[in-house]
Design a protein around this motif. Structure first.
Motif, PDB file in Angstrom:
ATOM      1  N   ARG A 132       0.844  -1.187   0.000  1.00 34.05           N
ATOM      2  CA  ARG A 132       0.000   0.000   0.000  1.00 34.05           C
ATOM      3  C   ARG A 132       0.884   1.243   0.000  1.00 34.05           C
ATOM      4  O   ARG A 132       1.836   1.334   0.775  1.00 34.05           O
ATOM      5  CB  ARG A 132      -0.915   0.023   1.228  1.00 34.05           C
ATOM      6  CG  ARG A 132      -1.798   1.273   1.331  1.00 34.05           C
ATOM      7  CD  ARG A 132      -2.652   1.248   2.598  1.00 34.05           C
ATOM      8  NE  ARG A 132      -3.408   2.486   2.763  1.00 34.05           N
ATOM      9  CZ  ARG A 132      -4.609   2.708   2.255  1.00 34.05           C
ATOM     10  NH1 ARG A 132      -5.205   1.751   1.570  1.00 34.05           N
ATOM     11  NH2 ARG A 132      -5.236   3.856   2.448  1.00 34.05           N
ATOM     12  N   ASP A 162      -3.668   0.526  -3.165  1.00 33.36           N
ATOM     13  CA  ASP A 162      -3.624  -0.661  -2.305  1.00 33.36           C
ATOM     14  C   ASP A 162      -3.725  -1.919  -3.166  1.00 33.36           C
ATOM     15  O   ASP A 162      -4.746  -2.142  -3.818  1.00 33.36           O
ATOM     16  CB  ASP A 162      -4.765  -0.622  -1.292  1.00 33.36           C
ATOM     17  CG  ASP A 162      -4.599  -1.648  -0.180  1.00 33.36           C
ATOM     18  OD1 ASP A 162      -3.885  -2.645  -0.401  1.00 33.36           O
ATOM     19  OD2 ASP A 162      -5.162  -1.451   0.901  1.00 33.36           O
ATOM     20  N   ASP A 175      -7.005  -1.513  -5.195  1.00 38.70           N
ATOM     21  CA  ASP A 175      -7.961  -0.572  -4.596  1.00 38.70           C
ATOM     22  C   ASP A 175      -7.367   0.827  -4.699  1.00 38.70           C
ATOM     23  O   ASP A 175      -6.316   1.115  -4.137  1.00 38.70           O
ATOM     24  CB  ASP A 175      -8.201  -0.946  -3.140  1.00 38.70           C
ATOM     25  CG  ASP A 175      -9.308  -0.119  -2.488  1.00 38.70           C
ATOM     26  OD1 ASP A 175      -9.723   0.893  -3.081  1.00 38.70           O
ATOM     27  OD2 ASP A 175      -9.740  -0.475  -1.381  1.00 38.70           O
ATOM     28  N   SER A 177      -8.131   4.874  -3.989  1.00 38.71           N
ATOM     29  CA  SER A 177      -9.041   5.690  -3.188  1.00 38.71           C
ATOM     30  C   SER A 177      -8.490   7.097  -3.009  1.00 38.71           C
ATOM     31  O   SER A 177      -7.289   7.346  -3.141  1.00 38.71           O
ATOM     32  CB  SER A 177      -9.266   5.038  -1.814  1.00 38.71           C
ATOM     33  OG  SER A 177      -8.046   4.938  -1.100  1.00 38.71           O
ATOM     34  N   GLY A 199     -13.670   5.475  -3.502  1.00 36.78           N
ATOM     35  CA  GLY A 199     -12.690   4.585  -4.096  1.00 36.78           C
ATOM     36  C   GLY A 199     -13.294   3.599  -5.062  1.00 36.78           C
ATOM     37  O   GLY A 199     -14.512   3.475  -5.189  1.00 36.78           O
ATOM     38  N   ARG A 200     -12.403   2.883  -5.714  1.00 36.50           N
ATOM     39  CA  ARG A 200     -12.787   1.833  -6.665  1.00 36.50           C
ATOM     40  C   ARG A 200     -11.861   0.642  -6.460  1.00 36.50           C
ATOM     41  O   ARG A 200     -10.634   0.782  -6.418  1.00 36.50           O
ATOM     42  CB  ARG A 200     -12.663   2.327  -8.105  1.00 36.50           C
ATOM     43  CG  ARG A 200     -13.168   1.338  -9.150  1.00 36.50           C
ATOM     44  CD  ARG A 200     -12.794   1.775 -10.543  1.00 36.50           C
ATOM     45  NE  ARG A 200     -11.352   1.681 -10.758  1.00 36.50           N
ATOM     46  CZ  ARG A 200     -10.732   2.128 -11.858  1.00 36.50           C
ATOM     47  NH1 ARG A 200     -11.422   2.763 -12.789  1.00 36.50           N
ATOM     48  NH2 ARG A 200      -9.417   1.988 -11.989  1.00 36.50           N
ATOM     49  N   LYS A 201     -12.466  -0.546  -6.352  1.00 38.73           N
ATOM     50  CA  LYS A 201     -11.704  -1.762  -6.093  1.00 38.73           C
ATOM     51  C   LYS A 201     -12.023  -2.795  -7.164  1.00 38.73           C
ATOM     52  O   LYS A 201     -13.186  -3.092  -7.424  1.00 38.73           O
ATOM     53  CB  LYS A 201     -12.057  -2.312  -4.706  1.00 38.73           C
ATOM     54  CG  LYS A 201     -11.219  -3.487  -4.262  1.00 38.73           C
ATOM     55  CD  LYS A 201     -11.566  -3.870  -2.827  1.00 38.73           C
ATOM     56  CE  LYS A 201     -10.686  -4.985  -2.316  1.00 38.73           C
ATOM     57  NZ  LYS A 201     -10.999  -5.346  -0.909  1.00 38.73           N
ATOM     58  N   ARG A 210     -15.894  -5.249 -10.038  1.00 39.99           N
ATOM     59  CA  ARG A 210     -15.495  -3.885  -9.704  1.00 39.99           C
ATOM     60  C   ARG A 210     -16.467  -3.297  -8.682  1.00 39.99           C
ATOM     61  O   ARG A 210     -17.678  -3.353  -8.859  1.00 39.99           O
ATOM     62  CB  ARG A 210     -15.453  -2.991 -10.944  1.00 39.99           C
ATOM     63  CG  ARG A 210     -14.948  -1.576 -10.637  1.00 39.99           C
ATOM     64  CD  ARG A 210     -14.797  -0.779 -11.908  1.00 39.99           C
ATOM     65  NE  ARG A 210     -16.080  -0.583 -12.580  1.00 39.99           N
ATOM     66  CZ  ARG A 210     -16.203  -0.051 -13.800  1.00 39.99           C
ATOM     67  NH1 ARG A 210     -15.118   0.281 -14.475  1.00 39.99           N
ATOM     68  NH2 ARG A 210     -17.390   0.102 -14.343  1.00 39.99           N
ATOM     69  N   ARG A 212     -17.412   0.110  -6.367  1.00 43.33           N
ATOM     70  CA  ARG A 212     -17.248   1.529  -6.059  1.00 43.33           C
ATOM     71  C   ARG A 212     -17.846   1.792  -4.679  1.00 43.33           C
ATOM     72  O   ARG A 212     -18.931   1.301  -4.384  1.00 43.33           O
ATOM     73  CB  ARG A 212     -17.937   2.408  -7.108  1.00 43.33           C
ATOM     74  CG  ARG A 212     -17.365   2.263  -8.512  1.00 43.33           C
ATOM     75  CD  ARG A 212     -18.052   3.225  -9.487  1.00 43.33           C
ATOM     76  NE  ARG A 212     -17.592   3.035 -10.850  1.00 43.33           N
ATOM     77  CZ  ARG A 212     -16.535   3.642 -11.373  1.00 43.33           C
ATOM     78  NH1 ARG A 212     -15.830   4.497 -10.618  1.00 43.33           N
ATOM     79  NH2 ARG A 212     -16.167   3.425 -12.621  1.00 43.33           N
TER      80      ARG A 212
END
Length: 236
Positions: A132, A162, A175, A177, A199-201, A210, A212
């Protein structure tokens, strides 16, 4: 470190009026030591530097598996047995912060978790290193109180990258953010904080799900001034 991981399964047969629940609890516990080193110094009258290091030793969590079968509120059967040990990897981090005139702070932080050194018992399943990286900026407004400069209002913003320890078809789950927040000292002893993170992972282009997300944080800090702090010139 301690905690539990619950799993619940419901068995239902309408024609026989069967409604049985199986509740499983994996309970883990262990100890992990984390050491740190912090250096702070000034170059000139306006710049202050802070460098920090942390490291946590690899450790093993011992666990037990508790299972119970319930029919409505009636306990039908229960059992407990030792579960396989779970290992936590070596973790280390490094951070740097530059403060200008006590008003503006620019900070960067990197953490790495060596999950790739651990093996799983599941065929075809692998772990990879997790890491991270964070970058942040803070602005503080000050006012003079009884001849001393004290913090009144602070505004922060930051971004983070991350990379998790789970890999799907050779691609890590990432991830991304961004955060923003504002804090204020209402009185000498009370500080309030309001922050938001978006954020978006994951990525659909890499055959992943995906996600959000948006998270709101609200905090209140009560400060305590210990006895003899005026004499020692130390404030907590």
């Amino acid at each position: 470190l301690f905690g539990s991981h619950p799993r619940n399964t419901l068995y239902t047969v309408e024609s026989l009026a069967v409604n049985i629940a199986r509740n499983e609890y994996e309970v883990w516990k262990g100890f992990q030591f984390q050491g740190g080193l912090l250096y702070t110094g000034k170059t000139g009258e306006h710049l202050r530097h802070n460098i920090g290091l942390t490291v946590s030793n690899p450790t093993k969590l011992s666990g037990t598996l508790e299972t119970e079968y319930m029919d409505s509120d009636t306990l039908l059967q229960s059992s407990s047995k030792n579960s396989k040990d779970f290992k936590l990897p070596l973790q280390f981090g490094i951070g740097y912060a530059l403060t200008i005139d006590g008003i503006i702070t620019i900070a960067a932080d990197y953490n790495r978790y060596q999950w790739e050194r651990l093996k799983l018992d599941y065929p075809g399943a692998y772990l990879q290193e997790a890491q991270r990286f964070s970058l942040g900026l803070q602005y503080v407004s000050q006012k003079r109180v009884q001849g001393q400069m004290r913090e009144k209002l602070s505004v922060q913003a930051g971004v983070a990258y991350d990379q998790g320890y789970i890999s799907i078809k050779g691609n890590p789950i990432v991830d991304l953010s961004a955060t923003a927040g504002i804090g204020c000292n209402l009185t000498r002893l009370i500080n309030v904080y309001l922050g938001i993170e978006v954020g978006r992972k994951g990525s659909t282009g890499k055959e992943q799900i995906r996600e959000r997300y948006t998270q709101l944080s609200v905090g209140v800090t009560l400060k305590e001034f210990w006895h003899n702090t005026r004499k020692m010139r130390l404030y907590n």
